[in-house]
Enzyme design. Structure first.
Site, PDB file in Angstrom:
ATOM      1  N   SER A 277       0.878  -1.181   0.000  1.00 18.91           N
ATOM      2  CA  SER A 277       0.000   0.000   0.000  1.00 18.91           C
ATOM      3  C   SER A 277       0.910   1.225   0.000  1.00 18.91           C
ATOM      4  CB  SER A 277      -0.850  -0.008   1.280  1.00 18.91           C
ATOM      5  OG  SER A 277      -1.476   1.236   1.482  1.00 18.91           O
TER       6      SER A 277
ATOM      7  N   TYR B  41      -2.162  -0.853  10.246  1.00 20.56           N
ATOM      8  CA  TYR B  41      -2.169  -1.144   8.802  1.00 20.56           C
ATOM      9  C   TYR B  41      -0.845  -0.701   8.173  1.00 20.56           C
ATOM     10  CZ  TYR B  41      -4.018  -1.324   4.003  1.00 20.56           C
ATOM     11  OH  TYR B  41      -4.233  -1.613   2.669  1.00 20.56           O
TER      12      TYR B  41
HETATM   13  N1  LIG Z   1      -8.724  -0.747  -1.530  1.00 25.16           N
HETATM   14  C1  LIG Z   1      -7.715   0.037  -1.216  1.00 25.16           C
HETATM   15  O1  LIG Z   1      -7.875   1.264  -1.117  1.00 25.16           O
HETATM   16  C2  LIG Z   1      -6.338  -0.533  -0.994  1.00 25.16           C
HETATM   17  C3  LIG Z   1      -5.264   0.359  -0.973  1.00 25.16           C
HETATM   18  C4  LIG Z   1      -3.981  -0.132  -0.764  1.00 25.16           C
HETATM   19  C5  LIG Z   1      -3.773  -1.489  -0.588  1.00 25.16           C
HETATM   20  N2  LIG Z   1      -4.834  -2.343  -0.610  1.00 25.16           N
HETATM   21  C6  LIG Z   1      -4.539  -3.758  -0.393  1.00 25.16           C
HETATM   22  O2  LIG Z   1      -4.973  -4.505  -1.510  1.00 25.16           O
HETATM   23  C7  LIG Z   1      -5.388  -5.821  -1.094  1.00 25.16           C
HETATM   24  C8  LIG Z   1      -6.796  -6.091  -1.581  1.00 25.16           C
HETATM   25  O3  LIG Z   1      -7.673  -5.139  -0.991  1.00 25.16           O
HETATM   26  P1  LIG Z   1      -9.147  -4.839  -1.532  1.00 25.16           P
HETATM   27  O4  LIG Z   1      -9.342  -3.389  -1.471  1.00 25.16           O
HETATM   28  O5  LIG Z   1      -9.364  -5.567  -2.799  1.00 25.16           O
HETATM   29  O6  LIG Z   1      -9.987  -5.468  -0.319  1.00 25.16           O
HETATM   30  P2  LIG Z   1     -11.259  -6.429  -0.332  1.00 25.16           P
HETATM   31  O7  LIG Z   1     -11.736  -6.456   1.086  1.00 25.16           O
HETATM   32  O8  LIG Z   1     -12.197  -6.045  -1.405  1.00 25.16           O
HETATM   33  O9  LIG Z   1     -10.596  -7.835  -0.704  1.00 25.16           O
HETATM   34  C9  LIG Z   1      -9.715  -8.498   0.174  1.00 25.16           C
HETATM   35  C10 LIG Z   1      -9.889  -9.985  -0.001  1.00 25.16           C
HETATM   36  O10 LIG Z   1      -9.035 -10.650   0.946  1.00 25.16           O
HETATM   37  C11 LIG Z   1      -9.777 -11.708   1.538  1.00 25.16           C
HETATM   38  N3  LIG Z   1      -9.273 -12.044   2.862  1.00 25.16           N
HETATM   39  C12 LIG Z   1      -9.344 -11.300   3.988  1.00 25.16           C
HETATM   40  N4  LIG Z   1      -8.846 -11.968   5.026  1.00 25.16           N
HETATM   41  C13 LIG Z   1      -8.433 -13.178   4.551  1.00 25.16           C
HETATM   42  C14 LIG Z   1      -7.812 -14.302   5.148  1.00 25.16           C
HETATM   43  N5  LIG Z   1      -7.547 -14.347   6.458  1.00 25.16           N
HETATM   44  N6  LIG Z   1      -7.482 -15.346   4.362  1.00 25.16           N
HETATM   45  C15 LIG Z   1      -7.782 -15.324   3.043  1.00 25.16           C
HETATM   46  N7  LIG Z   1      -8.387 -14.297   2.426  1.00 25.16           N
HETATM   47  C16 LIG Z   1      -8.700 -13.228   3.173  1.00 25.16           C
HETATM   48  C17 LIG Z   1     -11.203 -11.167   1.623  1.00 25.16           C
HETATM   49  O11 LIG Z   1     -12.160 -12.194   1.822  1.00 25.16           O
HETATM   50  C18 LIG Z   1     -11.333 -10.452   0.306  1.00 25.16           C
HETATM   51  O12 LIG Z   1     -11.811 -11.286  -0.725  1.00 25.16           O
HETATM   52  C19 LIG Z   1      -5.253  -5.830   0.434  1.00 25.16           C
HETATM   53  O13 LIG Z   1      -4.025  -6.419   0.796  1.00 25.16           O
HETATM   54  C20 LIG Z   1      -5.274  -4.358   0.788  1.00 25.16           C
HETATM   55  O14 LIG Z   1      -4.643  -4.098   2.008  1.00 25.16           O
HETATM   56  C21 LIG Z   1      -6.115  -1.897  -0.814  1.00 25.16           C
END
Ligand SMILES: NC(=O)c1ccc[n+]([C@@H]2O[C@H](COP(=O)([O-])OP(=O)(O)OC[C@H]3O[C@@H](n4cnc5c(N)ncnc54)[C@H](O)[C@@H]3O)[C@@H](O)[C@H]2O)c1
Length: 253
Positions: free
Chosen positions: A144, A157
């Site tokens: 991130s 985080y």
């Molecule tokens: N959306 C944002 O703004 C953003 C920004 C920077 C980084 N990220 C990172 O990108 C990645 C994806 O985020 P997103 O926005 O698509 O979130 P999201 O919540 O839409 O998807 C995350 C996925 O991870 C799965 N997950 C959570 N805990 C789990 C576990 N213990 N075991 C297996 N699967 C698990 C969830 O079920 C979900 O399908 C994450 O690592 C997040 O930190 C997101």
């Protein structure tokens, strides 16, 4: 469109939703053989079915990245079924409510580190030996912008994502000579389910984030997916240990 993934076996953790789901869709369009691993069964099965409709071999395997045995068995099952693991996208992650560091509860701290940091390490622990055996492989970890710069009120985080960047750099140095590349993608705010959850009780947040963004908008999951896929692909064959910001210029400030 970067990359032909025909004949390549790709694992996407957290592939049932958000950025992971976009990665799955775009890899299916490029012909990858896909394994979607997630804690969400119904959504994961749906993602796999949609990928199969795009004409590729795709299946869902349930996974909780907190469970060492499940991660080990997942990689073993992939190798048994396909004989190889070409790329892995360690994307599963969770967020927490906004809190100053001194107010963070022990449980929140542990939960975030367990999923976001230890979960990525566990995945690396089992993916790397298989890729070393093959003499090739590419891993992309979802960090991130909170893994590159400080993130007020997002202490646990930010710590977990800085940890993911540290793991990525270290893995790149340890395994590069064995033909395995390890990189990280660092998005700013992306319009996913995670972002929607973070808006709860903060109706002003989306507008504030847009105002503070150099491009005056949030990112879309597909825009992150393209960066991930490039790093996975042979087009990035000499890119190793990199942290690619997909942030509309946010960390250029
Ligand atoms: N959306 C944002 O703004 C953003 C920004 C920077 C980084 N990220 C990172 O990108 C990645 C994806 O985020 P997103 O926005 O698509 O979130 P999201 O919540 O839409 O998807 C995350 C996925 O991870 C799965 N997950 C959570 N805990 C789990 C576990 N213990 N075991 C297996 N699967 C698990 C969830 O079920 C979900 O399908 C994450 O690592 C997040 O930190 C997101």
């Amino acid at each position: 469109m970067v990359g032909d993934f025909k004949g390549k076996v790709v694992l996407v953790t957290g592939g049932a939703s958000g950025i992971g789901r976009a990665i799955v869709e775009r890899l299916a369009a490029r012909g990858a053989t896909l394994v979607i691993a997630d804690i969400l069964r119904k959504e994961g099965e749906k993602a796999a079915a949609a990928a199969r409709e795009q004409g590729v071999d795709a299946r869902f395997l349930p996974l909780d990245v907190r469970e060492p045995d499940e991660v080990r068995d997942l990689v073993q099952a992939i190798v048994e079924a396909h004989g190889q693991l070409d790329c892995a996208v360690n994307n599963a992650g969770v967020e927490h409510g906004l809190q100053a560091l001194a107010d963070v509860g022990d449980e929140d701290w542990d939960r975030i580190q367990e999923i976001n940091l230890r979960g990525v390490w566990l995945c690396l622990k089992h993916e790397l030996p298989q890729m070393v055996r093959q003499g090739r492989g590419s891993i992309v970890n979802l960090a991130s912008v909170a893994g590159l710069v400080g993130a007020p009120l997002l202490g646990p985080y930010a710590a977990s994502k800085h940890g993911v960047v540290g793991l990525t750099r270290t893995a790149a140095l340890e395994y590069g000579r064995m033909g395995v590349r390890v990189n990280a993608v660092c998005p700013s705010t992306i319009r996913t389910e995670m972002f929607q959850r973070s808006l709860t009780g903060r109706p002003d947040l989306a507008e504030k984030l847009v105002r503070n963004s150099p491009m005056r908008r949030l990112g879309e999951p597909g825009e992150v997916a393209e960066a991930v896929i490039w790093l996975c692909s042979d087009a990035a064959s000499f890119v190793n240990g990199h942290q690619l910001a997909v942030d509309g210029g946010m960390t250029a400030q």
